[in-house]
Structure formats: C-alpha cells, structure tokens
Design a protein around this motif. Structure first.
Motif, PDB file in Angstrom:
ATOM      1  N   PHE A 464       0.828  -1.201   0.000  1.00  0.00           N
ATOM      2  CA  PHE A 464       0.000   0.000   0.000  1.00  0.00           C
ATOM      3  C   PHE A 464       0.866   1.257   0.000  1.00  0.00           C
ATOM      4  O   PHE A 464       2.061   1.218   0.271  1.00  0.00           O
ATOM      5  CB  PHE A 464      -0.954   0.010   1.194  1.00  0.00           C
ATOM      6  CG  PHE A 464      -0.297   0.131   2.546  1.00  0.00           C
ATOM      7  CD1 PHE A 464      -0.233   1.348   3.202  1.00  0.00           C
ATOM      8  CD2 PHE A 464       0.235  -0.984   3.183  1.00  0.00           C
ATOM      9  CE1 PHE A 464       0.366   1.459   4.449  1.00  0.00           C
ATOM     10  CE2 PHE A 464       0.823  -0.889   4.432  1.00  0.00           C
ATOM     11  CZ  PHE A 464       0.892   0.344   5.067  1.00  0.00           C
ATOM     12  N   PHE A 465       0.231   2.373  -0.344  1.00  0.00           N
ATOM     13  CA  PHE A 465       0.882   3.668  -0.269  1.00  0.00           C
ATOM     14  C   PHE A 465       0.569   4.329   1.065  1.00  0.00           C
ATOM     15  O   PHE A 465      -0.576   4.306   1.517  1.00  0.00           O
ATOM     16  CB  PHE A 465       0.380   4.603  -1.377  1.00  0.00           C
ATOM     17  CG  PHE A 465       0.856   4.257  -2.743  1.00  0.00           C
ATOM     18  CD1 PHE A 465       2.199   4.293  -3.070  1.00  0.00           C
ATOM     19  CD2 PHE A 465      -0.049   3.910  -3.733  1.00  0.00           C
ATOM     20  CE1 PHE A 465       2.626   3.974  -4.339  1.00  0.00           C
ATOM     21  CE2 PHE A 465       0.371   3.596  -5.008  1.00  0.00           C
ATOM     22  CZ  PHE A 465       1.717   3.628  -5.310  1.00  0.00           C
ATOM     23  N   ALA A 466       1.580   4.929   1.680  1.00  0.00           N
ATOM     24  CA  ALA A 466       1.350   5.830   2.803  1.00  0.00           C
ATOM     25  C   ALA A 466       1.162   7.209   2.199  1.00  0.00           C
ATOM     26  O   ALA A 466       2.124   7.919   1.936  1.00  0.00           O
ATOM     27  CB  ALA A 466       2.533   5.809   3.763  1.00  0.00           C
ATOM     28  N   PHE A 558      -3.233   4.626   2.241  1.00  0.00           N
ATOM     29  CA  PHE A 558      -3.544   4.935   3.634  1.00  0.00           C
ATOM     30  C   PHE A 558      -3.595   6.440   3.794  1.00  0.00           C
ATOM     31  O   PHE A 558      -2.613   7.136   3.552  1.00  0.00           O
ATOM     32  CB  PHE A 558      -2.498   4.330   4.563  1.00  0.00           C
ATOM     33  CG  PHE A 558      -2.707   4.692   6.012  1.00  0.00           C
ATOM     34  CD1 PHE A 558      -3.939   4.524   6.616  1.00  0.00           C
ATOM     35  CD2 PHE A 558      -1.669   5.197   6.768  1.00  0.00           C
ATOM     36  CE1 PHE A 558      -4.139   4.850   7.949  1.00  0.00           C
ATOM     37  CE2 PHE A 558      -1.846   5.515   8.103  1.00  0.00           C
ATOM     38  CZ  PHE A 558      -3.088   5.349   8.691  1.00  0.00           C
ATOM     39  N   LYS A 559      -4.742   6.951   4.194  1.00  0.00           N
ATOM     40  CA  LYS A 559      -4.943   8.384   4.365  1.00  0.00           C
ATOM     41  C   LYS A 559      -4.896   8.726   5.851  1.00  0.00           C
ATOM     42  O   LYS A 559      -5.528   8.051   6.667  1.00  0.00           O
ATOM     43  CB  LYS A 559      -6.309   8.808   3.809  1.00  0.00           C
ATOM     44  CG  LYS A 559      -6.541   8.426   2.359  1.00  0.00           C
ATOM     45  CD  LYS A 559      -5.881   9.405   1.435  1.00  0.00           C
ATOM     46  CE  LYS A 559      -6.278   9.136  -0.013  1.00  0.00           C
ATOM     47  NZ  LYS A 559      -5.697  10.087  -0.954  1.00  0.00           N
ATOM     48  N   LYS A 560      -4.187   9.779   6.183  1.00  0.00           N
ATOM     49  CA  LYS A 560      -4.195  10.233   7.570  1.00  0.00           C
ATOM     50  C   LYS A 560      -5.592  10.751   7.906  1.00  0.00           C
ATOM     51  O   LYS A 560      -6.150  11.567   7.182  1.00  0.00           O
ATOM     52  CB  LYS A 560      -3.165  11.334   7.784  1.00  0.00           C
ATOM     53  CG  LYS A 560      -3.041  11.766   9.246  1.00  0.00           C
ATOM     54  CD  LYS A 560      -1.922  12.766   9.436  1.00  0.00           C
ATOM     55  CE  LYS A 560      -2.214  14.073   8.742  1.00  0.00           C
ATOM     56  NZ  LYS A 560      -1.232  15.108   9.097  1.00  0.00           N
ATOM     57  N   GLN A 569       4.743   4.184  10.687  1.00  0.00           N
ATOM     58  CA  GLN A 569       4.721   2.735  10.812  1.00  0.00           C
ATOM     59  C   GLN A 569       3.281   2.332  11.120  1.00  0.00           C
ATOM     60  O   GLN A 569       2.873   2.218  12.267  1.00  0.00           O
ATOM     61  CB  GLN A 569       5.678   2.272  11.912  1.00  0.00           C
ATOM     62  CG  GLN A 569       7.137   2.584  11.620  1.00  0.00           C
ATOM     63  CD  GLN A 569       7.633   1.876  10.373  1.00  0.00           C
ATOM     64  OE1 GLN A 569       7.189   0.787  10.053  1.00  0.00           O
ATOM     65  NE2 GLN A 569       8.549   2.494   9.660  1.00  0.00           N
ATOM     66  N   TYR A 570       2.503   2.148  10.097  1.00  0.00           N
ATOM     67  CA  TYR A 570       1.070   1.870  10.254  1.00  0.00           C
ATOM     68  C   TYR A 570       0.844   0.674  11.183  1.00  0.00           C
ATOM     69  O   TYR A 570       1.560  -0.309  11.149  1.00  0.00           O
ATOM     70  CB  TYR A 570       0.439   1.580   8.900  1.00  0.00           C
ATOM     71  CG  TYR A 570      -0.982   1.094   9.013  1.00  0.00           C
ATOM     72  CD1 TYR A 570      -2.027   1.998   9.128  1.00  0.00           C
ATOM     73  CD2 TYR A 570      -1.275  -0.263   9.064  1.00  0.00           C
ATOM     74  CE1 TYR A 570      -3.327   1.560   9.277  1.00  0.00           C
ATOM     75  CE2 TYR A 570      -2.573  -0.715   9.209  1.00  0.00           C
ATOM     76  CZ  TYR A 570      -3.596   0.200   9.315  1.00  0.00           C
ATOM     77  OH  TYR A 570      -4.880  -0.229   9.464  1.00  0.00           O
ATOM     78  N   SER A 571      -0.182   0.771  12.017  1.00  0.00           N
ATOM     79  CA  SER A 571      -0.537  -0.340  12.894  1.00  0.00           C
ATOM     80  C   SER A 571      -2.045  -0.405  13.043  1.00  0.00           C
ATOM     81  O   SER A 571      -2.704   0.619  13.232  1.00  0.00           O
ATOM     82  CB  SER A 571       0.102  -0.173  14.273  1.00  0.00           C
ATOM     83  OG  SER A 571      -0.404  -1.149  15.174  1.00  0.00           O
TER      84      SER A 571
END
Length: 648
Positions: A464-466, A558-560, A569-571
């Motif tokens: 995925f993209f951050a 992944f959108k903030k 570091q997505y969790s």
C-alpha cells in the motif's frame, strides 16, 4: 509519443506521477484522473511507482548506476532510497527494455519474487530513447547538401558533468569541449546554466540553448552541420545504453562520430565512425579530430554510411515501431486480465468490518470502497458493539448491490480472534478484514483474488501507499511512499510473523482462504485481537512457506484521518479505542505466554542463514555503509552469528 499515438487514433494524455493531468508544456491543468481512466500508463522515470491504470509499464532506459547510486556524486544512495527504487520497479506490470542486458538483468532479479499474474505470456516489448520517423518523412541524403569543405560538427548536451561531485574520479568529458572548440569545426548547443553553474564557460563554438520542441530544432541544426558527435556518459557507456542523440543524428542523415558505446557498436556497426577515449581530454580530442579528418577525406563514403545508419533507425528504432508493439502487447494483456477476472465472478468474498469505534465517515468510506470494486460478489459482515442498526442500514441502503449482515458483541468480546470461530460457517470462499483509513482501488479485491488463485496460495497480500500529502517526494521521506512490497517496509515474512511487527500491515490488504480457518481448532485465538489473523498465517506458513502469495500491485492508499497520529509505521492497533488501545501489548504478552506454555501452536525452530544475509545486496550495502571497511564488516557478521546462536 503523444503525437504518434494520436495519429494512430489513440486517446493519450500526459500525467504527473500522482495522476494530475498536464498540458503539452508540462504545466498542471488542475484536473485529476481516476484510477481507471487509462488502459495503460507508460512511466518514463524510474522513481515512479504504479499509481493508476489497468496496466502500468515502466521504461528501463536508465543506467544501472542511476538506479543504485547518486548520478551526480557517484555515492551509493541510502538504503531506504534504494529499497524505494527497487519497489518502484516491482510495482509495474511490465518493464520495457531500453536495450541493456545489464540493466534488464538487474530489473529481472529485482522483480523475480513478485512476478505479475494474469498477463499475456508475450515477452515484454522494448522502448528506446528514440524519436518518430514522421520527423524526417521520406527524405534522405541531407548530409550531401554540405560538402567536405563547408561541413561542421553538431553536438548538443547538458555538459552536466561540470556539476558532478564524484570523488576521486576523472570525468570523461572534463575539458574535452574546450579542446574541440579550438579547432573551429564544432557547433555546441545545450543548457547554459544548471544549479547556478555556467556549463559552457571557456568553450569556443557554444551557440546557446535550443527550444524544447520535440527535437525539430535539433534536427534542423544537425542537418545544417552535416556531421554529428554522439557521446555517452560514463554511466550510459558502462550499461550499454544510449541517449536520444544517436537516433536524432540518424533522422538527420548526418555522418555520425561516436564513442564505442556497446549499443551503438552492436546495432549500427560500420555505419558509424568510432573514436577511442584517450588518457586525457586532449588525447581524446585528437582522436575525435582524426575522425573529422577522415570524414573530410572520404566524404562520399561517409555519406553512404550516414544513409545506412538512417535505414537501421527506420527499420529497428523508429518510435512508431516501438509504440505499435507496446499497444499490441497491452491489448493482449487487457484481454488476458479481463478473462481471468471474469472466471472469478462466482467466488464470494466476505469483508469483515470490526466497528469498534463508530464513526459515520469511516462507515461511508468502507461502503464506498466496496461499491466501486470490480469484483461484485462481496458480502459485508459488520461486527460491532454499537447499536447502529438504523444508521448502518440507511448507509448500506445507498449501495443496493452490497449484501450485508450486522453482528453485535459485548464490548469485552469484540476482538478479531472472537470472530474467527464463526467465520468458516458464514459461507464465502475468501475473507478480508477491513482496515480503517484506507482508500481501495477498484481492483483491490479482484487483484488479491487473482494472485491467490493463479498461484494456488491460501492467502494473498498487496502492498500500500502511505499517502500523506506532506511526504510526497520529499527526499529521504520518499522511503515511506510504498509500504510492504518485497524490498520495502512491513513485508509479510516468516520473520515478521514471528513477532508482533506483522501487525503494522493492514489486514484489509490480506485475502484469507476459508480453508485457513476450518482445518484446525482455533479456540485459543479468541483471546487475541489484531494478532489473531497473523497467528493463523504463522501456523500455516510454518507448514507451507507458499501459503502467502505477494502481489506486486499497490491497490490501497492509507490516508491520515482525524484522531490518527502521523504514524508512518502503520498499525491496526492505532485504531483501537479505549480500553483496547493497549491491545498490542496485550496480544504480545498473550503470545509469549502461549508459546512458553506450549498450549497454543507449536513451531519448529527456525535457523537464520548467515549466507542468506551475505547474499542480500541491500543488507550488505547498509552494513558496509554503517561499519566501514571489510574488516569491520566481517567483525559485525561474527558478532551477528554469536547473537543468532543465543537466539536459537
């Protein structure tokens, strides 16, 4: 390229790497394109990942050193940047050869562990740094309009090596143009200044910049000269790649004087006059001037060579030929992909949404993601502690094609592990646990299905993209752009599954086969939250490493979101509401407790191969850059071996 494609009846647009439409001058128009607005996107730069399009091709016409080193300093790029560049290559459906065996071998090795599925078995086409034959029409023999008495030598380049800072290196062209200019035979063109550096100071015969007009001005000036000098940078020479200059010279039917770039030698052979590089720029200049003298003394022979070189260009390298081949391959790829996706229509995928903290915006986002999926046999299962029946029903009613169920739990019981016990009985062939904060591409589910079924794996994972606006293309921060591809961050592997780190991977990017939940007693998993699904994968991977198949396609952003910190570091645990915000610690403690007691799943000891670490180029480079010379590196490996022996 746009002109050629439009002449062939295709609709074509220019976009920047994140999908904004550009005009012919490269200015942003303000319009953005949708994910599937284009059938094919051809990426012309190696720092571009696949961002949109049904198909994404990337050219492979940059020297190997550009892919692993800074082109200006010659120093190795940082480890995160290298991994990002490798991930960019992996993310595309096809890599288009630029004619270098070395660079093509590198790309093949980088992409070997995540081969695209569903494409036509046709070999990938090439795309050289060439130009259209339409620029020259059917004209030949322009060089004969000059004579051996009045020709000059045309050269255009950026002379960018003047800005290079490669330590301990003698630059190939340093001082060369100053020496050649003194002969009075050369007409130099190119960028006047770069990064505040005057590039042509002291060069006699420099005539300024030419307009960026698709090569028309270059063609005209080359014809006016009659002879063209074609040079390669050190990097291009070593990789056997050429710039557009050789093709422009052919189009002008100019007499060509070139260095012995392997590409030119192989494809143009005796249609070109070659010179040798000397030990100094003065010696190299003399070798070039010897070829200029040969041209003057053998004018008719030189004109014949120029016409033969143009024939090679027209038969093998004209842009029209390259684009026709790319279009033909793309048509076959689209047909193949559509056929394989159609075969999946009967497969039911259950999307489980654990709604632990009700927010209407997130519910709507989830429903939008499901509604736009190409795969239509989806069923949403909402697991929640909130009495949201009315509001959820109203929202779900907007998407009439979606089937859904709502299951209610006590607040103490709402865990992923709790839902696993009933998953197998809910029907469906495959399962996805939805992750909040993500935008899915239309192919998200269909791609995971395709990878899983084509590889006969029991699960599939897509990176995925951050997608944080403030991180886009910010130097070293670019390392956060793609997350979870083979060389990048948060990849699912045996090592990551052996720890809680795997939970930094969004569950919504993992497709689970129903058989993963029905074959064994999973009662102990009910105590876990996010780690439950990774424990399912862990036990399966221990018995069969091929359980997980990796997709090369990035299908989620992944959108903030509000309430979510800028956590690169997505969790999954970041989205746990109180009192479950300490879920990661709880899951980790539970896992250690089960492992020690032996009452959970038992695992065979895993040996970590030191040879495997040695063979990993990226790891080797990182350690060498941190520890210095070979002796210290060997010392580090010895310490690592001692550490690993203790771990075992």
């Amino acid at each position: 390229m746009i002109t050629v494609l439009e002449a062939s009846g295709e609709e074509a647009s220019i976009i920047d790497p994140v999908g904004r439409i550009l005009d012919r001058s490269g200015n942003v128009t303000g319009a953005e394109c949708g994910f599937y607005d284009f059938d094919v996107v051809v990426n012309l730069h190696y720092t571009n990942p696949k961002w949109l399009g049904k198909l994404s091709y990337v050219v492979n016409w940059n020297p190997l050193e550009y892919l692993v080193d800074d082109p200006f300093t010659g120093e190795p790029v940082s480890e995160p940047h290298l991994l990002y560049l490798m991930d960019c290559l992996r993310s595309h459906d096809r890599v288009l050869s630029g004619g270098s065996e070395l660079v093509d071998a590198y790309a093949s090795q980088v992409c070997s562990s995540c081969t695209p599925v569903g494409l036509s078995p046709i070999e990938s086409p090439a795309l050289y740094t060439t130009i259209p034959r339409s620029l020259i029409g059917n004209k030949k023999g322009w060089a004969s309009s000059r004579t051996e008495e009045d020709f000059s030598v045309f050269y255009i380049g950026t002379n960018w090596e003047k800005t290079a800072r490669k330590r301990g290196s003698i630059l190939r062209h340093n001082g060369l143009f100053e020496t050649l200019g003194k002969s009075g035979m050369f007409r130099f063109f190119g960028l006047r200044k770069q990064n505040g550096v005057e590039l042509w100071t002291g060069v006699k015969g420099y005539l300024g910049e030419l307009p960026f007009d698709g090569g028309i001005s270059i063609l005209k000036e080359t014809i006016d000269s009659g002879v063209a000098l074609v040079l390669s940078s050190e990097q291009h020479f070593r990789s056997g790649l050429v710039s557009t200059r050789i093709f422009q010279a052919c189009a002008a039917c100019a007499i060509i004087i070139s260095d012995r770039n392997p590409f030119v030698v192989e494809h143009f052979g005796d249609t070109v006059r070659f010179f040798e590089y000397g030990q100094s720029s003065d010696e190299t200049a003399l070798n070039i001037l010897e070829q200029v003298d040969w041209v003057r003394e053998n004018w008719e022979k030189a004109i014949e060579m120029a016409e033969k070189a143009q024939e090679v260009f027209l038969k093998k390298f004209a842009l029209e030929l390259q684009l026709d081949e790319i279009r033909a391959v793309a048509r076959q790829d689209l047909i193949s992909l559509a056929g394989k996706i159609d075969k999946q229509e009967s497969v039911t995928v259950l999307v489980h949404y654990l709604l632990r903290n009700f927010a209407q915006d997130e519910v709507d986002r989830c429903l939008r993601n499901l509604a736009k999926q190409l795969h239509v046999r989806l069923k949403l299962i909402v697991h929640t502690t909130y009495d949201i029946g009315i509001s959820a029903s109203e929202a779900l009613g907007k998407f009439e094609t979606q089937e859904y169920e709502i299951h209610y739990y006590s607040k103490a019981a709402l865990r992923i592990g709790e839902t696993i016990q009933t998953v197998a009985s809910k029907g469906g062939n495959y399962h996805v646990w939805y992750s909040e904060g993500f935008e899915w591409s239309p192919s998200h589910v269909s791609n995971l299905l395709l990878v899983c079924r084509e590889t006969e794996a029991l699960s599939a994972y897509s990176p995925f993209f951050a997608d944080f606006e403030e991180l886009r293309f910010h130097g070293e921060m670019i390392r956060y752009f793609i997350k979870g591809l083979n060389g990048g961050y948060d990849r699912i592997s045996e090592r990551s599954l052996d720890s809680s780190d795997a939970t930094r991977i969004p569950l919504g990017n993992i497709l689970f086969s129903n058989s993963l939940f029905s074959d064994e007693d999973r009662s102990s998993l009910r105590f876990y939250d996010c780690l439950a699904l990774f424990e399912v994968l862990r036990s399966s991977v221990k018995s069969d490493p091929e359980t997980i198949a990796l997709s090369h396609v990035v299908t989620a952003n992944f959108k903030k979101t509000e309430g979510c910190p800028l956590n690169l570091q997505y969790s999954e645990y970041d989205f746990l509401p109180s009192p479950w915000s300490s879920g990661k610690v709880r899951d980790s403690q539970l896992k250690r407790g089960f492992d020690r007691s032996g009452s959970f799943i038992s695992y065979a000891d895993e040996e970590i191969s030191i040879d495997e670490l040695h063979s990993n180029v990226s790891f080797l480079r990182l350690i060498r850059s941190k520890f210095g010379g070979e002796a210290l590196f060997t010392r580090f490996i010895n310490l690592l071996e001692r550490f690993l022996s203790r771990v075992r």
